[in-house]
Each structure stands twice: as C-alpha cells, then as structure tokens.
Design a protein around this motif. Structure first.
Motif, PDB file in Angstrom:
ATOM      1  N   ALA A  72       0.813  -1.221   0.000  1.00  0.00           N
ATOM      2  CA  ALA A  72       0.000   0.000   0.000  1.00  0.00           C
ATOM      3  C   ALA A  72       0.842   1.264   0.000  1.00  0.00           C
ATOM      4  CB  ALA A  72      -0.934  -0.002   1.212  1.00  0.00           C
ATOM      5  N   THR A  98      -6.322  -0.267  -1.114  1.00  0.00           N
ATOM      6  CA  THR A  98      -5.485  -0.182  -2.308  1.00  0.00           C
ATOM      7  C   THR A  98      -6.350  -0.405  -3.537  1.00  0.00           C
ATOM      8  OG1 THR A  98      -4.963  -2.537  -2.145  1.00  0.00           O
ATOM      9  CG2 THR A  98      -3.405  -1.010  -1.140  1.00  0.00           C
ATOM     10  N   GLY A 106      -3.078  -5.133  -4.417  1.00  0.00           N
ATOM     11  CA  GLY A 106      -2.298  -4.952  -3.201  1.00  0.00           C
ATOM     12  C   GLY A 106      -1.815  -6.268  -2.613  1.00  0.00           C
ATOM     13  N   GLY A 158      -3.045  -4.407   0.904  1.00  0.00           N
ATOM     14  CA  GLY A 158      -1.724  -3.827   0.694  1.00  0.00           C
ATOM     15  C   GLY A 158      -0.846  -3.742   1.918  1.00  0.00           C
TER      16      GLY A 158
END
Length: 821
Positions: free
Chosen positions: A51, A191, A76, A184
């Motif tokens: 992320a 994400t 992610g 993420g």
C-alpha cells in the motif's frame, strides 16, 4: 527415455523494494524481462505491491517497460516472495511477465464488493458460465479484500464466504478455485486493483486459462487439533455466540483456564473445521482454519473473520506448528504427483499474519519454500488477507493458511531415456500418525488428555507469539533508525524536507496511522506543520491551527504514551483535535530548546498489527526524535558554516574562505610545468551604476556577474566575491597561460555584450578590468599573488579599462601582456 519439451510457455519474475514507485516498477520489470531473454512483448503481466506505492505511477512504469499497457492484473499485497527474495511491511513490488506461446487466458471481473459480496459473486459467476468454465477449469480468483467504509479506521475484510456462495449459486458448482483476497498491508489500508488497462477498487476478478494448463496446489497452514470436537449452537453472522449451549467466551475461557485471557484471542485463537471424516486420522487438506478477529464482550461472542461457522458447525481448537519442517515433504510430494506434466511456474499465497514477526515462527516459511523451489521454476508469492483453495473437495476461504499453486503443462516426448538432471527429486514419505502406533488409550482418556494439555500448548504458543511480536517491533525500530540515519543525510536543506521524509517512514515502518509534527507558536501555543495519514479535509482544518499543549507533553525526560488503558479524560482535548485516540508523544529538543513535538499513533487497538502502543515503540519514537534533533543541529551547523564562508548576496566564497582555499591549494605539490592563475576582477564604473540606477539594480548586476563568472570556470576552481564590486577566480587551467588568456578573453567579451536592465526596463552594459598573477612564477602565497594581481589590475584601469594585464616580473611594478577584449 529422452524427453523433448515442446511447451515454450515462459514466466519470469521481478522484485524490488525501492520506495520510489516509478523506480521500483522499472527495476522489477527490467529484472523479469532480462531473465526471459526474449524480445517480443509478453502476453500477461501480474503485478502486486504494498500500500505504500502509488499504483498509478507504478502501473504506468510497468506498462512502459513491458510494452504491455492493456494486460496488467493484480493489486495490493502485504509483501512479496520470489525465488531469491522476500519482504513484507515495506515497499515491495513483484512483477510476473508471462509468455503463453499457444496457450490462452481470459480475465473476468465484477465490482461492488463493498456493497454486496454475494451479488458480486453472482455477477462474476454469470460471466464464468458464459465462457464455459467447468468444475475442472484452471481458475485463479483475486479480489479486493478490504471492505470500504465511510468511517475512517473501521475497515474490515470482505466476506469471501459470501463471494464464493454467489459464484456457486450462479454456476451451480464451484470450480477448483485457488486465489487470494488482496490487501496492501497488515492494517487494511485500501489499495487499488490492476484490471487490464485500468485500476479499480472493490472488484473480484477470475483469471482462467486454457485446459492445457493445469494448476495443482497443496495446503500449508501448519495447524493441528488440540481438542475434541465442539459444536456452535448459536451464531450471528461471523460472531459465534454459543458453543455446546454455553456463551462462547465463557466456554473457551473455561477450556483454556487463566493462561490466556479473552483479550488475547484475536489473531491467536484458531478453530479448525474438518471437512473430512471425523473418525479418520488428521489430514491437513481437509481442515479449514478459522481465525478469531475480535471478541464481542457485550454478547459474550467470538468474532471470526468469516461467517461460515453457523449453528451446527463442529470444530476443534487448533494449535500452530512452530517449525516449518512439514513444508518440504508436502511440496515434493505435490511435484512428484504431476506425472508427465512439466511445472513452469508457482504462485505462493501466504496469509499476511503468518510472517514470522507476527506469527510466532522462528523461521519464515517463505525461506523454506525458496529452499525447495530454488531455480527449478519461477516462484511468485504474495502475502494476502484471505486464501482460497479446495478443502474437502470444495473451494473455500481460509485463514492462517499458505496455498502453494504449481502451474504445469504436458510434455511431448520422442523416444529415448529421461534427460539427465530432469528428475524432480525424491518423494517424501508422510510421517506416521497416531493410527500407525499401538493404541493403548481409550477414547475418553485421550479426550481428557487433550483437554488438560490444550491450555498448556496454547499458552506456550501465546508466549512465543508475544516474544516474536516484541522482537519484530525492535527489529522494525532498529531498521527504521538505521534507514533514517542514512537517508536523512540526503534530504533537502530545509527542515520541512527532513520532517516529511521522517514522518512518511514512521507511518509505514511502525504501523502508525497518523503522525503530526507541531512547532512552537506564539504565547505557548503549538501549530501543526507536518501531517501524515490525514485526509485533505483534516489537513485543511488543522494546518495553522493554534493548539494548547499539556505541560506533561513538554517534558524532555521521556515519551508519553496514551492508550486505551488510560482514562478517556486524559489529554482528551488534544486527542479530539488531532483525531488520534492512541498515540506516543515526544519533544524534539535542539540545543536545549524545544524545537517541536512529534506525535504518532493509531485510530484503534486491534492486535497483533495494531496492538496497544508500548514502551518498545515509545523508545523507538524517542530515538527518532533524538535523531531528528541531531540532524537539525548538523543542518544548522552546516548552514552557519556555509554562511560564514559565503557572500550573502552572490552565494560565492567570501574573502576569508577565498584566502583559506587558495592557501590550501598552494600547499599542494604540482609538476613544474603546471601553473595557477590568481585573477582579480573589477566591474568598471560600478559606483556610477549604483548612483544612477539605485542599489537594487546594482545588487542585481552583482548577482548576474556572479552567475556568469561561475559558468566561466570549473566547479573545482575557486570563485569569490572579494568585496564591493571586486571578484577573484583562482584556477589551474589544463592549457597553461594560453588557457588562462582564452578563458579571460571570453569572460570579458561575454560580459560586455550582456544587456543589464534598470528598474524601468531600460538596457545598459558594463565592462571588466582584470589583473592576473601566476603561481608559482609571481608568488607562492595568497598575499604575494593578491598584491601582484592588484598591480596588474591597476595597470588595466590606467590603460583604459575593459581589458586585462598579467603581472610583469621584470619591473615588479608594472604589468605587461595586454589582452584586448
């Protein structure tokens, strides 16, 4: 027999953990392409990242390097694993470039997961039906695991049970799905997903391949039953309310005794649902692990990550295997079972919580996977939120599990023996289980023994996890300090650059959700100057706001911790203003003065990734504040040193620094044929410029000439404003006296032709008078060279200005060698 492989399908993987998204994408993609040795564009790109990256920048760079802008899929991941690298809770990026060479794939997607997981599954199932997916079709399922919610800090995982139910409802069956819920990081930061030519959120997508590709998998969750079977007798969604007719929390609390408190259940307590026969020996591939997410104290309930433990569900309490020795034989048996199919790629989907720093293991299972795979085929792994694989003959969502997926294709053969070196390796024998031993204990005795020892086993497990978490906190803290101690040397000169770089790393490396730096304002108030983790609306409301700080936070003794254990009234005003319920605050003290306050914290306490702030983290934050203070001191010393050596108007060396630098160079030993020039320069009639056009114009002329002078000499030459309208250049040209004359002639010509402007915009021009002394011929000290260059300059002025004279050794008074402009 000699085996000839006719399949040319190729996959290559790239990995990078650079914090710059463009550079990380570039390096990861280049790594995969170089490994392939192929010139043509790949057919499919899988891309996963943490992320901390800018997905749009990353995707753009991957598309540029691979030449494939429409077939990038992924999203992610809390971390990445490859054949020779792995990492999590950082800046990891993983890229897999796939050349299909005759095989084919399709990607089908459906959005709206945060609105309704079941209906999203129905829509995806409808698309799968249209392309003719069967129960045996090779399908990978990836979906955005983070449930978006308007309330900040209240994200949860998407219920993949409902997603799978929707797919099954529409199809009438579930394919042999393998896949992952994408997140993420460990704290559910939202994400975006990569879906072909675009990025999306809250989508599920199925990656289906042609039937010549096979995907086989093995389950690796390393959990074993620690108890007899119990039954859920009441549940509400994902919350188990009653077990065997008793409230859930008291029931488990009684089983475990005083060793483990209910507050420790989240991310620790695992239930196993056996989808095989209850009376058979334990078989991991039949067990679905179910992990406790939180507890509902008000209702006495245990909240699970998935909602499938409905009334009537039988389960066992599980304990984790601390050593990963069980992994190699499972992988080798899987590979040996492929028969005449050749493995060309593997995807390892690993629960984000199984990282050794959080899960309590001494050895990362990623390392064990790498040791088995080595360079037999490319490995691409991701740390996920939820794992999907077939348990008991049906695809199910899993917790605390690793799913190792091997892609293979059939081999073509033309007679002969197996080529040397193609043996997959030996087949491991499964360890003997209790059924192979003599059974001397009755069922009742075994059950009693299990219950008595379950609490002891889980208590040791809990202690081990706590120790590993503490070590992980320390590791992250030391790693961050080491990183900052290096990176802060390279930040810009301003303190703002310094603080921005530091606060970004704090949020990412220490799992903090918000960080703020407050600077002293007027009348004892403090003003937020740097805000990380805040929305734009929050930043707008806080930037420049004057905040009264409690004296307890201004002490230089130690950091202040504010957690859920504190009374809600403690620092309530500051917690509300900054919107950080739980935080660590520490002052930044520079030269015994309070330069600022560093506050970093979390919106919630949800172990183990958002656990209660503790002294370890406080010590790390305090060490960061000390490092910031030290860096600020050095920056200020550097600035003071720079100001002491430079001219404020032009930025060139001042007279004192000139003398020091020239003296140092004159002490160096040079070959006999090497000369240096001390060049004294005067702007002709500069006093008239000041008198006629004003000092503002005069200052601008001096700055313009300083730029021209700097551009006329090398960076290794010494350039100085000697005082007023006089400048000095000290250089050692490569072409000796001829080089000096050429450089000065060009400088005089360039300056005389450069238009200068009055405040009204009227152009005027200026000329230069220059005197030169040569070292060592005319002197070997700064004073000697200055005096003789001054004599030469005087001669230039006497001869009509706008020119240059070099000092004449014979007369010791007058200069010769007039250089006309």
């Amino acid at each position: 027999r000699l085996i000839i492989y006719v399949s040319k399908m190729q996959v290559e993987v790239g990995y990078c953990d650079h914090p710059d998204s463009a550079l990380a994408g570039n390096l990861a993609a280049q790594q995969a392409l170089i490994a392939s040795g192929r010139g043509e564009r790949c057919d499919l790109v899988l891309l996963f990242c943490t992320a901390r990256h800018d997905e749009l920048v990353l995707r753009r760079e991957i598309a540029k390097i691979t030449g494939n802008s429409h077939c990038i899929f992924g999203g992610g991941a809390a971390g990445i694993i490859t054949n020779d690298a792995f990492g999590y809770a950082g800046d990891q990026v993983g890229v897999a470039c796939i050349w299909l060479d005759g095989s084919s794939y399709q990607v089908l997607s459906a959005g709206g997961l945060s609105d309704d997981e079941f209906n999203t599954g129905m829509r995806l199932g409808e698309k799968l039906a249209k392309v003719g997916v069967t129960p045996y079709s090779p399908v990978m399922l990836f979906y955005d695991a983070v449930h978006r919610t308007p309330a900040p800090g209240h994200s949860r995982l998407v219920m993949s049970t409902w997603l799978l139910e929707g797919i099954e409802k529409q199809l009438g069956f579930l394919p042999d799905l393998m896949g992952a819920g994408l997140q993420g990081d460990h704290i559910l930061t939202p994400t975006r997903q990569f879906l072909g030519h675009t990025t999306e959120e809250s989508h599920a997508f199925a990656l289906t391949f042609s039937n010549d590709i096979h995907i086989d998998n093995v389950i690796l969750h390393g959990c074993h039953p620690a108890s007899p079977y119990y039954t859920v007798t009441k549940a509400d969604g994902s919350t188990i309310l009653e077990i065997d007719g008793k409230p859930a929390i008291p029931f488990i609390d009684e089983l475990l005794g005083s060793s483990i408190a209910p507050d420790e259940y989240p991310f620790f307590l695992i239930f196993g649902i056996n989808h095989g026969a209850a009376d058979e020996d334990f078989d991991e591939k039949n067990y679905a692990s179910r992990l406790c997410q939180s507890i509902d104290k008000e209702r006495g309930g245990i909240v699970m990550f998935e909602p499938d433990m409905v009334a009537g569900t039988k389960f066992q309490v599980m304990y984790r295997t601390q050593e990963p020795d069980y992994i190699p034989p499972k992988l080798e048996n899987l590979l040996a079972g492929l028969g005449d199919r050749e493995p060309f790629f593997a995807i390892y989907i690993n629960c984000a919580g199984r990282c050794a720093g959080y899960g309590g293991n001494d050895i990362e299972d990623a390392r064990v996977i790498q040791d088995v795979v080595q360079d037999r085929f490319p490995l691409f792994g991701l740390y996920s939120g939820v794992e999907i694989a077939s348990i008991g003959g049906k695809a199910r969502s899993l917790d605390w599990t690793g799913v190792f997926c091997v892609f293979s294709k059939g081999r073509g053969a033309v007679g002969g023996e197996r080529r040397a070196g193609q043996d997959k390796g030996r087949v491991w024998a499964a360890p003997k289980t209790a059924s192979h031993r003599e059974k001397n204990l009755s069922y009742r005795q075994v059950e009693k023994f299990c219950v008595q020892n379950m609490a002891k086993v889980l208590a040791l497990d809990a202690q081990n996890i706590a120790i590993r978490n503490e070590l992980e906190q320390k590791r992250r803290g030391f790693s961050l300090l080491a990183e900052l101690s290096v990176s802060l040397r390279d930040v810009g000169d301003s303190e703002t650059d310094l603080f921005l770089a530091t606060t970004r790393r704090i949020n990412a490396a220490l799992n903090m959700q918000k960080t703020v730096l407050l600077f002293p304002g007027a009348k004892g108030y403090f003003i937020p100057a740097v805000l990380q983790g805040y929305t734009e609306e929050e930043k707008e409301a806080l930037m420049g706001k004057q905040i009264k700080i409690d004296p307890a936070l201004l002490s230089t003794a130690k950091a202040v911790l504010v957690t859920a254990a504190d009374d809600r009234s403690f620092l309530a005003d500051l917690r509300a203003i900054l919107n950080i319920p739980y935080f660590i605050s520490t002052p930044i003290v520079v030269e015994n003065k309070l330069a600022g306050i560093l506050i970093t914290g979390r919106m919630m306490e949800a172990p183990p990734f958002l656990s209660r702030l503790n002294e370890n983290e406080a010590e790390t934050v305090q060490a960061i504040a000390t490092l910031l203070a030290s860096t600020m001191v050095y920056q200020r010393l550097d600035e003071a040193y720079r100001q002491a050596r430079t001219d404020a108007l032009t930025g060139l060396y001042n007279r004192g620094a000139l003398e020091q630098q020239v003296a140092l160079l004159l002490k160096q030993e040079f070959p006999e044929d090497v000369i240096s020039a001390f060049i004294l320069i005067d702007l002709d009639h500069f006093k008239d410029i000041n008198d006629s056009y004003g000092h503002i114009v005069g200052d601008r002329v001096l700055r313009d000439f300083a730029r021209i002078l700097s551009n006329s000499f090398r960076s290794t030459d010494i350039i100085s404003r000697f005082g007023g309208d006089e400048f000095v250049a000290f250089c050692t040209p490569a072409r000796g006296l001829e080089g000096i004359q050429a450089r000065i002639k060009k400088l005089i010509g360039d300056w005389s032709k450069r238009p200068l402007y009055t405040e009204e915009g009227t152009a005027f021009y200026s000329t230069l008078s220059i005197g030169v002394a040569i070292a060592p011929k005319h002197g070997t000290t700064y004073i000697e060279l200055l005096r003789k260059a001054d004599v030469a300059l005087y001669e230039t002025k006497q001869s009509g200005r706008n020119g240059c004279f070099i000092y004449d050794e014979k007369t010791m008074k007058r200069a010769t060698h007039w250089i006309p402009s």
